[in-house]
Structures are given as structure tokens and as C-alpha cells.
Design an enzyme around this catalytic site. Structure first.
Site, PDB file in Angstrom:
ATOM      1  N   ASP A  37       0.831  -1.205   0.000  1.00 46.26           N
ATOM      2  CA  ASP A  37       0.000   0.000   0.000  1.00 46.26           C
ATOM      3  C   ASP A  37       0.865   1.254   0.000  1.00 46.26           C
ATOM      4  O   ASP A  37       1.694   1.448   0.887  1.00 46.26           O
ATOM      5  CB  ASP A  37      -0.861  -0.008   1.278  1.00 46.26           C
ATOM      6  CG  ASP A  37      -1.825   1.157   1.330  1.00 46.26           C
ATOM      7  OD1 ASP A  37      -2.895   1.051   0.701  1.00 46.26           O
ATOM      8  OD2 ASP A  37      -1.514   2.180   1.984  1.00 46.26           O
ATOM      9  N   TYR A  42       2.520   9.853   0.122  1.00 43.84           N
ATOM     10  CA  TYR A  42       3.630   9.306   0.915  1.00 43.84           C
ATOM     11  C   TYR A  42       5.006   9.627   0.322  1.00 43.84           C
ATOM     12  O   TYR A  42       6.029   9.355   0.949  1.00 43.84           O
ATOM     13  CB  TYR A  42       3.503   7.778   1.083  1.00 43.84           C
ATOM     14  CG  TYR A  42       2.208   7.315   1.699  1.00 43.84           C
ATOM     15  CD1 TYR A  42       1.360   8.196   2.356  1.00 43.84           C
ATOM     16  CD2 TYR A  42       1.807   5.989   1.604  1.00 43.84           C
ATOM     17  CE1 TYR A  42       0.151   7.770   2.903  1.00 43.84           C
ATOM     18  CE2 TYR A  42       0.608   5.550   2.157  1.00 43.84           C
ATOM     19  CZ  TYR A  42      -0.207   6.447   2.792  1.00 43.84           C
ATOM     20  OH  TYR A  42      -1.391   6.015   3.322  1.00 43.84           O
ATOM     21  N   HIS A 100      -8.120   9.039  -1.770  1.00 43.90           N
ATOM     22  CA  HIS A 100      -7.420   8.983  -0.473  1.00 43.90           C
ATOM     23  C   HIS A 100      -8.280   9.539   0.665  1.00 43.90           C
ATOM     24  O   HIS A 100      -8.415   8.909   1.716  1.00 43.90           O
ATOM     25  CB  HIS A 100      -6.094   9.752  -0.574  1.00 43.90           C
ATOM     26  CG  HIS A 100      -5.126   9.406   0.502  1.00 43.90           C
ATOM     27  ND1 HIS A 100      -3.774   9.459   0.338  1.00 43.90           N
ATOM     28  CD2 HIS A 100      -5.300   9.000   1.790  1.00 43.90           C
ATOM     29  CE1 HIS A 100      -3.164   9.086   1.464  1.00 43.90           C
ATOM     30  NE2 HIS A 100      -4.077   8.813   2.360  1.00 43.90           N
ATOM     31  N   SER A 179      -3.274   2.008  10.110  1.00 41.63           N
ATOM     32  CA  SER A 179      -2.775   2.194  11.487  1.00 41.63           C
ATOM     33  C   SER A 179      -3.280   1.066  12.392  1.00 41.63           C
ATOM     34  O   SER A 179      -3.810   1.306  13.480  1.00 41.63           O
ATOM     35  CB  SER A 179      -3.179   3.571  12.036  1.00 41.63           C
ATOM     36  OG  SER A 179      -2.778   4.599  11.154  1.00 41.63           O
ATOM     37  N   LYS A 222       2.466  -0.966   8.875  1.00 41.33           N
ATOM     38  CA  LYS A 222       3.717  -0.485   8.288  1.00 41.33           C
ATOM     39  C   LYS A 222       4.863  -0.984   9.165  1.00 41.33           C
ATOM     40  O   LYS A 222       4.807  -0.875  10.395  1.00 41.33           O
ATOM     41  CB  LYS A 222       3.731   1.045   8.247  1.00 41.33           C
ATOM     42  CG  LYS A 222       5.038   1.628   7.727  1.00 41.33           C
ATOM     43  CD  LYS A 222       5.765   2.364   8.793  1.00 41.33           C
ATOM     44  CE  LYS A 222       7.102   2.893   8.322  1.00 41.33           C
ATOM     45  NZ  LYS A 222       7.809   3.562   9.432  1.00 41.33           N
ATOM     46  N   ASN A 232       4.815  -9.293  12.295  1.00 37.31           N
ATOM     47  CA  ASN A 232       3.453  -8.928  11.889  1.00 37.31           C
ATOM     48  C   ASN A 232       2.860  -9.979  10.949  1.00 37.31           C
ATOM     49  O   ASN A 232       1.683 -10.349  11.069  1.00 37.31           O
ATOM     50  CB  ASN A 232       3.456  -7.547  11.215  1.00 37.31           C
ATOM     51  CG  ASN A 232       3.893  -6.455  12.185  1.00 37.31           C
ATOM     52  OD1 ASN A 232       3.898  -6.656  13.401  1.00 37.31           O
ATOM     53  ND2 ASN A 232       4.263  -5.305  11.650  1.00 37.31           N
TER      54      ASN A 232
HETATM   55  P1  NAP Z   1       0.833   1.327  12.029  1.00 39.43           P
HETATM   56  O1  NAP Z   1       1.015   0.322  10.964  1.00 39.43           O
HETATM   57  O2  NAP Z   1      -0.252   1.139  13.032  1.00 39.43           O
HETATM   58  O3  NAP Z   1       2.173   1.542  12.857  1.00 39.43           O
HETATM   59  C1  NAP Z   1       3.406   1.682  12.244  1.00 39.43           C
HETATM   60  C2  NAP Z   1       4.445   1.903  13.348  1.00 39.43           C
HETATM   61  O4  NAP Z   1       4.499   0.725  14.168  1.00 39.43           O
HETATM   62  C3  NAP Z   1       5.828   2.116  12.810  1.00 39.43           C
HETATM   63  O5  NAP Z   1       6.461   3.051  13.662  1.00 39.43           O
HETATM   64  C4  NAP Z   1       6.492   0.743  12.936  1.00 39.43           C
HETATM   65  O6  NAP Z   1       7.875   0.846  13.165  1.00 39.43           O
HETATM   66  C5  NAP Z   1       5.833   0.204  14.174  1.00 39.43           C
HETATM   67  N1  NAP Z   1       5.745  -1.256  14.171  1.00 39.43           N
HETATM   68  C6  NAP Z   1       5.504  -2.073  13.123  1.00 39.43           C
HETATM   69  N2  NAP Z   1       5.458  -3.360  13.507  1.00 39.43           N
HETATM   70  C7  NAP Z   1       5.700  -3.352  14.841  1.00 39.43           C
HETATM   71  C8  NAP Z   1       5.782  -4.381  15.800  1.00 39.43           C
HETATM   72  N3  NAP Z   1       5.594  -5.652  15.458  1.00 39.43           N
HETATM   73  N4  NAP Z   1       6.040  -4.025  17.093  1.00 39.43           N
HETATM   74  C9  NAP Z   1       6.210  -2.737  17.440  1.00 39.43           C
HETATM   75  N5  NAP Z   1       6.125  -1.706  16.568  1.00 39.43           N
HETATM   76  C10 NAP Z   1       5.873  -2.018  15.272  1.00 39.43           C
HETATM   77  O7  NAP Z   1       0.612   2.796  11.426  1.00 39.43           O
HETATM   78  P2  NAP Z   1       0.477   3.471   9.984  1.00 39.43           P
HETATM   79  O8  NAP Z   1       1.769   3.480   9.270  1.00 39.43           O
HETATM   80  O9  NAP Z   1      -0.222   4.753  10.209  1.00 39.43           O
HETATM   81  O10 NAP Z   1      -0.576   2.541   9.198  1.00 39.43           O
HETATM   82  C11 NAP Z   1      -0.234   1.492   8.316  1.00 39.43           C
HETATM   83  C12 NAP Z   1      -0.419   1.896   6.866  1.00 39.43           C
HETATM   84  O11 NAP Z   1      -1.759   2.293   6.612  1.00 39.43           O
HETATM   85  C13 NAP Z   1       0.380   3.122   6.438  1.00 39.43           C
HETATM   86  O12 NAP Z   1       1.751   2.851   6.347  1.00 39.43           O
HETATM   87  C14 NAP Z   1      -0.317   3.466   5.160  1.00 39.43           C
HETATM   88  O13 NAP Z   1       0.086   2.568   4.122  1.00 39.43           O
HETATM   89  C15 NAP Z   1      -1.765   3.248   5.564  1.00 39.43           C
HETATM   90  N6  NAP Z   1      -2.436   4.493   6.045  1.00 39.43           N
HETATM   91  C16 NAP Z   1      -3.467   4.984   5.313  1.00 39.43           C
HETATM   92  C17 NAP Z   1      -4.124   6.146   5.698  1.00 39.43           C
HETATM   93  C18 NAP Z   1      -5.281   6.663   4.872  1.00 39.43           C
HETATM   94  O14 NAP Z   1      -5.733   7.803   5.094  1.00 39.43           O
HETATM   95  N7  NAP Z   1      -5.764   5.884   3.941  1.00 39.43           N
HETATM   96  C19 NAP Z   1      -3.752   6.826   6.875  1.00 39.43           C
HETATM   97  C20 NAP Z   1      -2.705   6.290   7.619  1.00 39.43           C
HETATM   98  C21 NAP Z   1      -2.060   5.124   7.206  1.00 39.43           C
HETATM   99  P3  NAP Z   1       8.987   0.429  12.072  1.00 39.43           P
HETATM  100  O15 NAP Z   1       8.649   1.152  10.788  1.00 39.43           O
HETATM  101  O16 NAP Z   1      10.259   0.846  12.706  1.00 39.43           O
HETATM  102  O17 NAP Z   1       8.915  -1.083  11.880  1.00 39.43           O
END
Ligand code: NAP
Length: 267
Positions: A37, A42, A100, A179, A222, A232
């Protein structure tokens, strides 16, 4: 390609260092992820495309998703900037193209027909939306010829999105959970830690397994390094029993980690 989405996808938001981003996408595909994704917002489409191209997997086995930036949702901008996204990604088509956020230049009667055209032309396999309420979904489904394949929204144990889960089940669309670790905010919650201890798992895996317990919900955590990527991905194997699910469902703390400038619907 099948219409099924793999259980866990890879988020890439915030992964803006090109080398690190390309390496993490490549590593994820080596580990077994098959859904990646990204988004115009981004600023990493080029690196994501490089990661996919260098991984030992066939392009046709990867579900690649990108999103049109809310300021690019005027019809002529959707088409032009989608072409730029394809160039940056180094691909001829994507499996999933999202609106988006339904904000800024979003005008359903004007924006969505271009998504239909791109779908009819074969450049987009599935039309998707993100941050849509049930009312906005109803409106989009009414206008579009193509089915809405997925609605991507913030979802984790502190934001359970019950209404949208029910909507997705009723209308047979995916709810892609962004997230899903609450950007780390959910990982200290005592209930997730208690369940993690019982299963010899981590709180991140418990959050993902709780999401996967819902019909048609696909989390896209992510992660950057191989340890988080592997941890994960392994959550697919963690089946929580009813007692664990009930205790997580009973959490009434609420937390929303993504709060955009413009969000009139409180999505
Ligand atoms: P998330 O996936 O909830 O959290 C990512 C954070 O958690 C990063 O700092 C990552 O660190 C850490 N992490 C990952 N695996 C872990 C684990 N097993 N243990 C501890 N920490 C861990 O947050 P997000 O990036 O906001 O959401 C995921 C994806 O959703 C985004 O990357 C994006 O593609 C998408 N998104 C979409 C929207 C939208 O409006 N459509 C909004 C937000 C996000 P490291 O990177 O150091 O591993």
C-alpha cells in the site's frame, strides 16, 4: 488474479528514505507479503516500485495499491497524476486505486467517473475509497459502475469501527485497516499485553489477530525492518479464542491516531 486480498498487507506511509523503503518492500515480499500500500501523499512511489521490481516475485502476484491525493481529485488531475504515479511505480496498471480522502477537490459526480474510466481501460483493477462513512459509500456506490472493492479506514482495538465493519460485510467489500497498531499507541494497552502473555505472542500480533478475526478486514501494518515485518506477518497464524476476543471487544478506551486538517465527518 483472484479477487481475494491476502490477510495482511504492507503499509509504507512515513517510509520516505528511498533506500530503506525499497529494501523494506523487497524484504516484505521475500517474507511472503503480496499486498503493498502506497499513496501519492507518501512521496515514496518510486522506491515502492523499485522494491517490487527487485523482489523475487512475479509482478502479477502482487496487489499494488496507490491513492490519489485529495488535492488531485478534479477529473483532469486524477487522470494526469495517476499517469505520473504509474511512471514513478514503474508499472502499467495497479490492482487498487483509492480516493485517499473525500475532501478538498473530491466531487463525487466528477471524480468517480474517471475512476470508472480507468477501471474500464484496465489501468485499475479495483476501484477503492478511503476514509469514507456509510453515507459517502452509499453515494459512491450509486455513482460508480465499478464495484467499490475496499474502504480503507483507521481500525484497531481502540477504534473498532463496528458500523463500517457491518457495512463491509453487508455490501461485500473489504475494509482495509490502516494504522492497525495505532502507530504504536495501542501496544501498551494492558488488555493487549495480558492476551499477548497468554498466547506467547506480542501485543502487535494480538492487535492484528483481533482485526483478522473480523470478516473482510485486512490490516496493513507499516514496518521497516525484517523483525517487525516477520512478527506482523506471523500474526496470520494466531487464532484468538472467544474469551480473548471478548476481552478486547470490551475495551472502551478510544484513540484515533490520524487526525487530518479537514475531516468534517469525524471518520
Ligand atoms: P501502524 O502500521 O499502526 O504503525 C506503524 C508503526 O508501528 C511504525 O512506527 C512501525 O515501526 C511500528 N511497528 C511495526 N510493527 C511493529 C511491531 N511488530 N512491534 C512494534 N512496533 C511495530 O501505522 P500506519 O503506518 O499509520 O498505518 C499502516 C499503513 O496504513 C500506512 O503505512 C499506510 O500505508 C496506511 N495508512 C493509510 C491512511 C489513509 O488515510 N488511507 C492513513 C494512515 C495510514 P517500524 O517502521 O520501525 O517497523
Amino acid at each position: 488474479m483472484s479477487d481475494d486480498l491476502p490477510a495482511i498487507g504492507l503499509g509504507t506511509s512515513g517510509n520516505t528514505d528511498p533506500e530503506q523503503c525499497a529494501a523494506s518492500v523487497e524484504a516484505a515480499l521475500e517474507i511472503g507479503y503480496r499486498h503493498v500500500d502506497t499513496a501519492q501523499m507518501y512521496d515514496n512511489e518510486r522506491a515502492v516500485g523499485r522494491g517490487i521490481a527487485s523482489a523475487p516475485v512475479d509482478r502479477e502476484d502482487v496487489r499494488l495499491a496507490t491513492k490519489i491525493h485529495p488535492t488531485n481529485l478534479a477529473p483532469e488531475d486524477v487522470r494526469r497524476t495517476f499517469g505520473e504515479s504509474l511512471d514513478r511505480l514503474g508499472v502499467e496498471s495497479v490492482e487498487m486505486l483509492y480516493v485517499h480522502w473525500p475532501t478538498k477537490a473530491y466531487d463525487p459526480e466528477k471524480t468517480l467517473p474517471v475512476f470508472d474510466e480507468l477501471h474500464a481501460e484496465g489501468a485499475v483493477e479495483h476501484v477503492c475509497v478511503s476514509n469514507f462513512t456509510p453515507a459517502l459509500l452509499d453515494e459512491a456506490r450509486e455513482i460508480l459502475d465499478a464495484p467499490v472493492f475496499a474502504n480503507q479506514i483507521e481500525m484497531h482495538p481502540l477504534l473498532p469501527q463496528t458500523e463500517l465493519v457491518e457495512y463491509a460485510r453487508r455490501h461485500d467489500l473489504y475494509l482495509v485497516a490502516y494504522s492497525p497498531l495505532g502507530r504504536g499507541e495501542v501496544l501498551d494497552h494492558p488488555v493487549l499485553n495480558e492476551v499477548a502473555d497468554e498466547y506467547d505472542a506480542t501485543p502487535a500480533q494480538v492487535s492484528l489477530a483481533w482485526l483478522l478475526d473480523h470478516d473482510r478486514v485486512v490490516p496493513i501494518p507499516k514496518a521497516t525492518g525484517r523483525d517487525h515485518l516477520r512478527e506482523n506477518f506471523a500474526a496470520r497464524e494466531l487464532a484468538l479464542d472467544d474469551s480473548a476476543i471478548d476481552r478486547i471487544d470490551a475495551i472502551d478506551d478510544r484513540e484515533r491516531v490520524i487526525v487530518p486538517d479537514e475531516n468534517p465527518w469525524g471518520i
